[in-house]
Design an enzyme around this catalytic site. Sequence first.
Site, PDB file in Angstrom:
ATOM      1  N   ASP A   1     -54.681  45.900 -20.338  1.00 15.03           N
ATOM      2  CA  ASP A   1     -53.227  45.468 -19.769  1.00 15.03           C
ATOM      3  C   ASP A   1     -53.509  44.374 -18.676  1.00 15.03           C
ATOM      4  O   ASP A   1     -54.108  44.568 -17.640  1.00 15.03           O
ATOM      5  CB  ASP A   1     -52.311  46.461 -19.342  1.00 15.03           C
TER       6      ASP A   1
ATOM      7  N   TYR B   1     -51.872  41.475 -16.101  1.00 13.24           N
ATOM      8  CA  TYR B   1     -50.585  41.283 -15.059  1.00 13.24           C
ATOM      9  C   TYR B   1     -50.697  39.673 -14.723  1.00 13.24           C
ATOM     10  O   TYR B   1     -50.478  39.401 -13.495  1.00 13.24           O
ATOM     11  CB  TYR B   1     -51.626  42.102 -13.890  1.00 13.24           C
TER      12      TYR B   1
ATOM     13  N   HIS C   1     -43.514  38.273 -12.163  1.00 11.58           N
ATOM     14  CA  HIS C   1     -43.478  39.731 -12.118  1.00 11.58           C
ATOM     15  C   HIS C   1     -44.359  40.233 -10.830  1.00 11.58           C
ATOM     16  O   HIS C   1     -44.026  40.976 -10.096  1.00 11.58           O
ATOM     17  CB  HIS C   1     -44.160  40.309 -13.396  1.00 11.58           C
TER      18      HIS C   1
ATOM     19  N   ARG D   1     -44.619  45.295  -0.928  1.00 15.42           N
ATOM     20  CA  ARG D   1     -45.481  44.762   0.206  1.00 15.42           C
ATOM     21  C   ARG D   1     -44.565  43.932   0.917  1.00 15.42           C
ATOM     22  O   ARG D   1     -43.623  44.331   1.543  1.00 15.42           O
ATOM     23  CB  ARG D   1     -46.815  44.285  -0.436  1.00 15.42           C
TER      24      ARG D   1
ATOM     25  N   GLU E   1     -41.634  47.882 -19.755  1.00 13.61           N
ATOM     26  CA  GLU E   1     -42.244  46.664 -19.444  1.00 13.61           C
ATOM     27  C   GLU E   1     -42.097  45.781 -20.664  1.00 13.61           C
ATOM     28  O   GLU E   1     -43.136  46.073 -21.598  1.00 13.61           O
ATOM     29  CB  GLU E   1     -43.511  46.834 -18.805  1.00 13.61           C
TER      30      GLU E   1
ATOM     31  N   GLU F   1     -43.775  43.238 -22.593  1.00 16.80           N
ATOM     32  CA  GLU F   1     -44.928  42.467 -22.836  1.00 16.80           C
ATOM     33  C   GLU F   1     -45.229  41.831 -24.270  1.00 16.80           C
ATOM     34  O   GLU F   1     -44.520  42.419 -25.160  1.00 16.80           O
ATOM     35  CB  GLU F   1     -46.229  43.207 -22.364  1.00 16.80           C
TER      36      GLU F   1
ATOM     37  N   GLN G   1     -46.627  56.672 -11.013  1.00 14.00           N
ATOM     38  CA  GLN G   1     -47.530  55.603 -10.787  1.00 14.00           C
ATOM     39  C   GLN G   1     -47.655  55.311  -9.220  1.00 14.00           C
ATOM     40  O   GLN G   1     -48.840  55.012  -8.650  1.00 14.00           O
ATOM     41  CB  GLN G   1     -47.081  54.350 -11.395  1.00 14.00           C
TER      42      GLN G   1
ATOM     43  N   THR H   1     -46.119  42.514 -17.667  1.00 13.20           N
ATOM     44  CA  THR H   1     -44.589  42.137 -17.778  1.00 13.20           C
ATOM     45  C   THR H   1     -44.464  40.894 -17.829  1.00 13.20           C
ATOM     46  O   THR H   1     -44.843  40.074 -16.957  1.00 13.20           O
ATOM     47  CB  THR H   1     -44.050  43.124 -16.705  1.00 13.20           C
TER      48      THR H   1
END
Lengths: 417, 417
Positions: B126, B128, B133, B142, B199, B201, B240, B349
Amino acid sequence: MPQSSPLSWVNVPVNSDFTWHNLPFGIFSDAKAGPRVGVAIGEDILDLAALRQLGFLMHLPPEVLENAVLNDLIALGKSTTLALRHTLQDWLRADKPTLQPYAPQILVSQKEAQLHLPLKIGDYTDFYSSLEHATNVGAMFRDPKNALLPNWRHLPVGYHGRASSIIVSGTPIHRPLGQTKADEAEMPDFGPSRLLDFELEMAFVVGKSTTLGQRISTAEAEDYIFGLVLFNDWSARDIQKWEYVPLGPFLGKSFASSLSPWVVMLEALEPFRSPGPVQEPAVLPYLRFDGLKNYDIQLEVAIQAQHQSPQVVCQSNFKYMYWNMCQQLAHHSVNGCNFNVGDLCASGTISGPQAHQYGSMLELTWRGTKPIPMPDGTERRFIQDYDTVIMKGFAEKDGLRVGFGEVRGQILPSQPA
Amino acid sequence: MPQSSPLSWVNVPVNSDFTWHNLPFGIFSDAKAGPRVGVAIGEDILDLAALRQLGFLMHLPPEVLENAVLNDLIALGKSTTLALRHTLQDWLRADKPTLQPYAPQILVSQKEAQLHLPLKIGDYTDFYSSLEHATNVGAMFRDPKNALLPNWRHLPVGYHGRASSIIVSGTPIHRPLGQTKADEAEMPDFGPSRLLDFELEMAFVVGKSTTLGQRISTAEAEDYIFGLVLFNDWSARDIQKWEYVPLGPFLGKSFASSLSPWVVMLEALEPFRSPGPVQEPAVLPYLRFDGLKNYDIQLEVAIQAQHQSPQVVCQSNFKYMYWNMCQQLAHHSVNGCNFNVGDLCASGTISGPQAHQYGSMLELTWRGTKPIPMPDGTERRFIQDYDTVIMKGFAEKDGLRVGFGEVRGQILPSQPA
């Protein structure tokens, strides 16, 4: 059981890993025939496909033994594979030489055989279950006073690894290329990894499938573990460092992982059960367990530079694992994640409490600050081209020995980009 | 090509995803026979196994078509599968009704067929790769001013996912149990996930194997991509969040991932190539590419509460991907990691720049702070029990439409522990 009275009519040298007690399963081929199922004994392989052809083991489908992987045999279930183990032990007893006349047809010297990757591995998971390893890494890269992350003592941290690049012992590996970034550099660089490392691990082979949604309790878990192997989770530290936040290790690991060729059945390790570290704070109910779930297996790593003798750099033990295999399986399945026969779960680096017990060069040389002297006068911070890394493991108690043989791999220079 | 003149003798309704241009491959079964290879056209399935039995497609081994997965067909190579695509297009033309007399034997209504997971997936990765996203997640968890991590614009961040729990559209999923820890709590808790998310995808299917050590350049990459599917990377955000540092997502994802049943060949998407976002700073040489490598595919997510009508909650587009599939494959293989036919690489995503284009509830409701109103007067922060999530995708241009159908999955309550 004194070693002086041989247990088998097959010659088993003193200190052999492959005793009559062990009988690990593997896949081999030789000049006579292609890949098939065998069992290691002493310096030989008992050829189960040949046994079947001679009219033994007639209850087993021939295609399960004339097979390039163990999966179909394992999938017959533990009652079958354990019965097979007991039958073979019976046939190999010194005082019951039923098979001895067939020795030339059913015994193959390990020296004359090629060993293959014994499993079709559907999914491979790597845990991070050694307290000492997690503490060492945390101390080096984060804060020595808060080395462990908050989740570590509450769950066996793990991640999915790459199954396709798992290779059998003896397969050489080219140093991986990849992206890295020096702390002081503004932009990343591309080239061969400069910080190539091993990780001393063991892995268990899932022996029973589950369906999606099914959970495995710690009490049931052993029924789902067929056996164990040695595992070298090669790691390119510089690639890993640059890539791994926030989604974990990827190309720093997926270039290769090496497996020992003989799968030792969990039941062969029964005499070597051992208590594990005390888990504090107490774990959640689904991670609680009864009895001894660790195993006292002595482990060793040596580095052999080209044309040199091997230098032992680490001596550790599987018993140090904070999280045991039953907890790993209970955690892994608690969300309903399903398993297939042949799935592999590796322990994570097995470091012990003492400095010579650390299971990676990262820890042994403390990020390269304490290089290891080699017999030829050179030193090692990480693994150099043409070095061979050799991992060995065995359990021994009351004259009983059950070993794993070795997993070895040589690092070759990068292939040109 | 005006829609008024039908291109095929098979009826293809206006706005069908499965046009004569598309011809995606899948695995289906019905009352007549078990799982076999079919091609979707209109509201029917062209039964390739039946065609072979009638004496057509005699150049293809029958076991490749009478097969529960597409892997063996795909492994014949793109020259074969592309030629098959062109042959089928020819046979299905309105002005060339060679096959029409056989319609009762070779056409199966999709309504009467069961669709199966079309692939044996060896490894699943997977990525990213959506800038929006990664920026949204970084801003939420963050620092909004430094939302992107330093590595993000230099490499397509990815991780290995669990292959065993990938399921076909329509398979219901029990809400996963797991460990979570509230920010203010001292100890973790155990129970059903409270923050269950989708998500949005897409994923590509690897169509050509490589050997360990082999690299795939961005220029070669398309030759290794057989086709694409829709992919719902279900995510338990609370599980998660507690588990993922430092080794990445694990049980928060591995309880299930859902795949659309029809694999659209990359070549069917040729007319929909699109420029991607400008990559700044410039990428390293091994990630550079020529030509248009993004695809303009319109995507939509709806949530359907039980006994209610679906509520569209997201409209995005595959063209927004910052890192394209060729870059993903070049990066994934740059360390020598090998691929097998049927491996799956998901995009991560797919969020677009606008708020209604965000591809997860986490982003759409901005961590639950902006709930989405539903037709029945309730609202959604995350996915509730008995909700069905439906993802659709299609490309359309100059009267030409190539669609993916849908991937749907209903969330059922947790099974008792």
